[in-house]
Each structure stands twice: as structure tokens, then as C-alpha cells.
Scaffold this active site. Structure first.
Site, mmCIF file in Angstrom:
data_model
loop_
_atom_site.group_PDB
_atom_site.id
_atom_site.type_symbol
_atom_site.label_atom_id
_atom_site.label_comp_id
_atom_site.label_asym_id
_atom_site.label_seq_id
_atom_site.Cartn_x
_atom_site.Cartn_y
_atom_site.Cartn_z
ATOM 1 N N GLY A 46 0.818 -1.201 0.000
ATOM 2 C CA GLY A 46 0.000 0.000 0.000
ATOM 3 C C GLY A 46 0.853 1.252 0.000
ATOM 4 N N GLN A 51 2.881 9.994 1.348
ATOM 5 C CA GLN A 51 4.190 9.334 1.329
ATOM 6 C C GLN A 51 5.029 9.755 0.133
ATOM 7 O OE1 GLN A 51 2.346 5.211 2.045
ATOM 8 N NE2 GLN A 51 4.321 5.050 3.088
ATOM 9 N N CYS A 88 5.934 -0.342 6.931
ATOM 10 C CA CYS A 88 5.543 0.838 6.155
ATOM 11 C C CYS A 88 6.720 1.225 5.264
ATOM 12 C CB CYS A 88 5.205 1.982 7.102
ATOM 13 S SG CYS A 88 4.734 3.515 6.269
ATOM 14 N N LEU A 89 6.435 1.545 4.013
ATOM 15 C CA LEU A 89 7.508 1.937 3.088
ATOM 16 C C LEU A 89 8.238 3.192 3.573
ATOM 17 C CD1 LEU A 89 5.755 1.289 -0.350
ATOM 18 C CD2 LEU A 89 7.538 -0.091 0.736
ATOM 19 N N HIS A 130 -4.282 0.954 7.654
ATOM 20 C CA HIS A 130 -2.949 1.564 7.662
ATOM 21 C C HIS A 130 -2.886 2.742 6.679
ATOM 22 C CE1 HIS A 130 1.634 1.185 7.680
ATOM 23 N NE2 HIS A 130 1.408 1.950 6.629
ATOM 24 N N GLU A 131 -3.369 2.506 5.449
ATOM 25 C CA GLU A 131 -3.266 3.551 4.414
ATOM 26 C C GLU A 131 -4.199 4.725 4.706
ATOM 27 O OE1 GLU A 131 -0.786 3.410 2.571
ATOM 28 O OE2 GLU A 131 -0.342 1.319 2.994
ATOM 29 N N HIS A 134 -2.755 7.116 7.109
ATOM 30 C CA HIS A 134 -1.794 8.048 6.495
ATOM 31 C C HIS A 134 -2.483 9.339 6.050
ATOM 32 C CE1 HIS A 134 2.098 6.120 6.332
ATOM 33 N NE2 HIS A 134 1.645 5.043 5.717
HETATM 34 ZN ZN ZN Z 1 2.581 3.255 5.560
#
Ligand code: ZN
Length: 159
Positions: A46, A51, A88-89, A130-131, A134
Site C-alpha cells: 500500500g 508518502q 511501512c515503506l 494503515h493507508e 496516512h
Molecule cells: Zn505506511
């Protein structure tokens, strides 16, 4: 390929509330295409627009069934709970233990502005939550129980 730089959670963009998308134009399509390329390249599940430094309510997810684009998503319904490893990226190399709903249903717009619903359990529900966090400036480290140790990650535990 339109790769965008993935910001780390030290960047202020990761901690701001994103604004809704109002124009379903070429800019949005380009953003979605670039986010998909960036997510695929990073081998992630995701990616949220903040991000990549764009403070708009846009998310792409790929939990194994292809890319799903979510514009202006909201959570309609959740059920149950699950506690497991989450990464998380924007926080490379680390994983936390995070409690999330077992099931989640979201409502979102597609790139043309059409509303639809999507639902899922386990990884899908975790990814949606999670997304969407953000988009409200929340990273998982703010809601996790704790970081997982290297031993736990190597151990391939149930949790
Ligand atoms: Zn993330």
C-alpha cells in the site's frame, strides 16, 4: 514509469491531514499511475499520497489481487480484531505489532469519480486501515503496541 520518491516518517508531509480530491483530471490520473509504479517498484502492499509528498486523500493498494485505487476513501464498517506485524515503506527495515480490525469495508471514488465499496479481511483490512491512517497524518508507530525485535521477525511467529 513514473517513480516518485518515498518520503520517510521524518518528513512533515507524513504528519499532516490530507485534503479531499475535488478535480478528477489528468493530474489525478498521473498521480495514481506514478503511485502504482512506485508501489510496484518498492514491492509494497500500500502507498498513500502523503508518502510521495502530495497532501491529498489518495491511496493505492495491492494485496495480491492487482492494484486498487482509492480516492477520498472512508471506512464504512469494521468487525473483529487482529494483532500482527505491520511495516511501512516510509519506515524501512522496521516492523511493529499493531492491532487492527479483522474486517473492514471502505467507500471510495475511482479515478473517474465514481463511488464504489471494497471490503476484505486480514491483510486487506489491515492495509485499508494503515493507508487511511496516512491520510490523517497517522503512521503505525503512533498506534502500535511496540516494535518487533529481530528475533521475532526471524522466528516467523504466528503473531
Ligand atoms: Zn505506511
Amino acid at each position: 514509469m513514473g517513480l516518485r520518491k518515498i518520503l520517510t516518517d521524518r518528513d512533515p508531509a507524513l504528519h499532516k491531514v490530507c485534503r479531499p480530491v475535488e478535480k478528477f483530471d489528468w493530474r489525478l490520473r498521473k498521480l495514481l499511475d506514478d503511485m502504482t509504479d512506485t508501489l510496484t517498484q518498492a514491492n509494497g502492499v500500500g502507498l498513500a499520497a502523503p508518502q510521495v509528498g502530495i497532501l491529498r486523500r489518495v491511496v493505492v493498494v495491492d494485496t495480491g489481487d492487482g492494484i486498487l485505487e482509492l480516492v477520498n476513501p472512508t471506512i464504512l464498517q469494521t468487525d473483529g480484531e487482529q494483532t500482527g506485524a505491520e511495516g511501512c515503506l516510509s519506515i524501512p527495515g522496521k516492523y511493529g505489532l499493531v492491532k487492527r480490525p479483522y474486517y473492514a469495508k471502505v467507500r471510495a471514488q475511482d479515478r473517474e469519480g465514481q463511488w464504489f465499496e471494497a471490503e476484505g479481511t486480514e491483510l486487506i483490512a489491515r492495509c485499508f486501515c494503515h493507508e487511511l491512517d496516512h491520510l490523517d497524518g497517522i503512521v503505525y508507530t503512533e498506534v502500535m503496541e511496540r516494535f518487533l525485535t529481530e528475533e521475532e521477525l526471524m522466528g516467523d511467529d504466528e503473531e
